[in-house]
Design a protein around this motif. Sequence first.
Motif, PDB file in Angstrom:
ATOM      1  N   ALA A 136      51.328  43.655  41.742  1.00 17.48           N
ATOM      2  CA  ALA A 136      51.506  44.977  42.370  1.00 17.48           C
ATOM      3  C   ALA A 136      50.688  46.050  41.643  1.00 17.48           C
ATOM      4  CB  ALA A 136      52.994  45.355  42.376  1.00 17.48           C
ATOM      5  N   ALA A 137      50.661  46.000  40.320  1.00 17.73           N
ATOM      6  CA  ALA A 137      49.893  46.986  39.561  1.00 17.73           C
ATOM      7  C   ALA A 137      48.397  46.851  39.870  1.00 17.73           C
ATOM      8  CB  ALA A 137      50.136  46.827  38.066  1.00 17.73           C
ATOM      9  N   ILE A 138      47.907  45.620  39.940  1.00 19.77           N
ATOM     10  CA  ILE A 138      46.495  45.397  40.232  1.00 19.77           C
ATOM     11  C   ILE A 138      46.156  45.852  41.651  1.00 19.77           C
ATOM     12  CG2 ILE A 138      44.700  43.641  40.522  1.00 19.77           C
ATOM     13  CD1 ILE A 138      46.177  42.052  38.269  1.00 19.77           C
ATOM     14  N   GLU A 139      47.015  45.520  42.595  1.00 23.34           N
ATOM     15  CA  GLU A 139      46.767  45.925  43.985  1.00 23.34           C
ATOM     16  C   GLU A 139      46.771  47.446  44.115  1.00 23.34           C
ATOM     17  OE1 GLU A 139      49.742  43.615  46.012  1.00 23.34           O
ATOM     18  OE2 GLU A 139      48.353  41.921  46.281  1.00 23.34           O
ATOM     19  N   THR A 140      47.683  48.106  43.431  1.00 24.47           N
ATOM     20  CA  THR A 140      47.721  49.569  43.447  1.00 24.47           C
ATOM     21  C   THR A 140      46.434  50.135  42.849  1.00 24.47           C
ATOM     22  OG1 THR A 140      50.134  49.602  43.330  1.00 24.47           O
ATOM     23  CG2 THR A 140      48.983  51.613  42.668  1.00 24.47           C
ATOM     24  N   PHE A 141      46.022  49.569  41.729  1.00 21.61           N
ATOM     25  CA  PHE A 141      44.793  49.994  41.081  1.00 21.61           C
ATOM     26  C   PHE A 141      43.591  49.846  42.017  1.00 21.61           C
ATOM     27  CE2 PHE A 141      41.007  48.356  38.816  1.00 21.61           C
ATOM     28  CZ  PHE A 141      40.587  49.556  38.272  1.00 21.61           C
ATOM     29  N   GLN A 142      43.512  48.710  42.697  1.00 26.38           N
ATOM     30  CA  GLN A 142      42.363  48.455  43.577  1.00 26.38           C
ATOM     31  C   GLN A 142      42.321  49.360  44.786  1.00 26.38           C
ATOM     32  OE1 GLN A 142      42.484  44.183  44.338  1.00 26.38           O
ATOM     33  NE2 GLN A 142      40.904  43.908  42.799  1.00 26.38           N
ATOM     34  N   ASN A 147      43.881  35.630  28.292  1.00 27.10           N
ATOM     35  CA  ASN A 147      42.499  36.100  28.299  1.00 27.10           C
ATOM     36  C   ASN A 147      42.368  37.517  28.844  1.00 27.10           C
ATOM     37  OD1 ASN A 147      41.461  33.777  27.162  1.00 27.10           O
ATOM     38  ND2 ASN A 147      41.049  32.826  29.132  1.00 27.10           N
ATOM     39  N   LEU A 148      43.218  37.870  29.811  1.00 24.44           N
ATOM     40  CA  LEU A 148      43.174  39.208  30.392  1.00 24.44           C
ATOM     41  C   LEU A 148      44.112  40.189  29.682  1.00 24.44           C
ATOM     42  CD1 LEU A 148      42.915  38.279  34.163  1.00 24.44           C
ATOM     43  CD2 LEU A 148      41.131  39.257  32.692  1.00 24.44           C
ATOM     44  N   SER A 149      44.789  39.729  28.647  1.00 20.41           N
ATOM     45  CA  SER A 149      45.730  40.552  27.872  1.00 20.41           C
ATOM     46  C   SER A 149      46.847  41.117  28.737  1.00 20.41           C
ATOM     47  CB  SER A 149      44.996  41.670  27.127  1.00 20.41           C
ATOM     48  OG  SER A 149      44.067  41.123  26.220  1.00 20.41           O
ATOM     49  N   PHE A 150      47.335  40.293  29.676  1.00 17.87           N
ATOM     50  CA  PHE A 150      48.519  40.641  30.463  1.00 17.87           C
ATOM     51  C   PHE A 150      49.720  40.196  29.633  1.00 17.87           C
ATOM     52  CE2 PHE A 150      46.156  39.866  34.770  1.00 17.87           C
ATOM     53  CZ  PHE A 150      45.425  41.019  34.584  1.00 17.87           C
ATOM     54  N   THR A 151      50.081  40.983  28.657  1.00 16.84           N
ATOM     55  CA  THR A 151      51.027  40.598  27.621  1.00 16.84           C
ATOM     56  C   THR A 151      52.366  40.131  28.177  1.00 16.84           C
ATOM     57  OG1 THR A 151      49.955  42.232  26.215  1.00 16.84           O
ATOM     58  CG2 THR A 151      52.054  41.341  25.438  1.00 16.84           C
ATOM     59  N   ARG A 152      52.938  40.894  29.094  1.00 15.83           N
ATOM     60  CA  ARG A 152      54.253  40.541  29.644  1.00 15.83           C
ATOM     61  C   ARG A 152      54.187  39.197  30.367  1.00 15.83           C
ATOM     62  NH1 ARG A 152      56.021  45.140  32.786  1.00 15.83           N
ATOM     63  NH2 ARG A 152      56.893  45.877  30.844  1.00 15.83           N
ATOM     64  N   LEU A 153      53.217  39.026  31.254  1.00 20.96           N
ATOM     65  CA  LEU A 153      53.083  37.774  31.998  1.00 20.96           C
ATOM     66  C   LEU A 153      52.714  36.625  31.063  1.00 20.96           C
ATOM     67  CD1 LEU A 153      53.168  36.260  34.681  1.00 20.96           C
ATOM     68  CD2 LEU A 153      50.801  37.008  35.073  1.00 20.96           C
ATOM     69  N   TYR A 154      51.894  36.902  30.076  1.00 17.52           N
ATOM     70  CA  TYR A 154      51.553  35.862  29.103  1.00 17.52           C
ATOM     71  C   TYR A 154      52.817  35.344  28.418  1.00 17.52           C
ATOM     72  CZ  TYR A 154      50.493  33.655  24.731  1.00 17.52           C
ATOM     73  OH  TYR A 154      50.501  32.773  23.680  1.00 17.52           O
ATOM     74  N   PHE A 173      37.265  40.836  36.295  1.00 24.69           N
ATOM     75  CA  PHE A 173      38.161  39.712  36.075  1.00 24.69           C
ATOM     76  C   PHE A 173      39.603  40.027  36.454  1.00 24.69           C
ATOM     77  CE2 PHE A 173      34.533  38.329  33.508  1.00 24.69           C
ATOM     78  CZ  PHE A 173      34.329  37.101  34.108  1.00 24.69           C
ATOM     79  N   VAL A 174      40.002  41.274  36.328  1.00 24.39           N
ATOM     80  CA  VAL A 174      41.328  41.665  36.811  1.00 24.39           C
ATOM     81  C   VAL A 174      41.400  41.454  38.329  1.00 24.39           C
ATOM     82  CG1 VAL A 174      42.831  43.667  37.207  1.00 24.39           C
ATOM     83  CG2 VAL A 174      41.956  43.198  34.923  1.00 24.39           C
ATOM     84  N   GLY A 175      40.340  41.818  39.023  1.00 28.60           N
ATOM     85  CA  GLY A 175      40.297  41.609  40.472  1.00 28.60           C
ATOM     86  C   GLY A 175      40.350  40.139  40.848  1.00 28.60           C
ATOM     87  N   LYS A 176      39.663  39.305  40.089  1.00 28.61           N
ATOM     88  CA  LYS A 176      39.655  37.863  40.356  1.00 28.61           C
ATOM     89  C   LYS A 176      41.034  37.230  40.139  1.00 28.61           C
ATOM     90  CE  LYS A 176      34.806  36.856  39.479  1.00 28.61           C
ATOM     91  NZ  LYS A 176      34.418  35.944  40.537  1.00 28.61           N
TER      92      LYS A 176
END
Length: 117
Positions: free
Chosen positions: A109-115, A68-75, A30-33
């Motif tokens: 950026a964090a997700i792209e780096t992770f992927q 839902n994804l617990s992206f606290t800052r963005l939430y 779901f992070v990827g989506k």
Amino acid sequence: MTIQECYATLGGDYEEVLNRLYSEALVRKFVGKFLTDPSFQLLEDSMHAGNYEEAFRAAHTLKGVSQNLSFTRLYQSSHEITEALRTKNYDLAAQLLPTVETDYALTRAAIETFQHM
């Protein structure tokens, strides 16, 4: 970068999302989506066009996905702009948009780096 490090970088709560989704595989999925979710771009485009009803819907969706994804800052920032739009405080919403943009860019950026690791 691990998924836990990704969450630390983007200002999220990995333990919370893991409790919600029950497996790291689902968290990763779901992070990827998230990267293909159009809500942020719709929010930006709608705000710039002055289409505040559409901006509200987009902000509300972004807030829900972030929660839902617990992206606290963005939430948090998407929640604030959602409430400004809900109460038709469009000047405040315009002032809050740069924070949402920054938080979204950091998250992406964090997700792209992770992927790519």
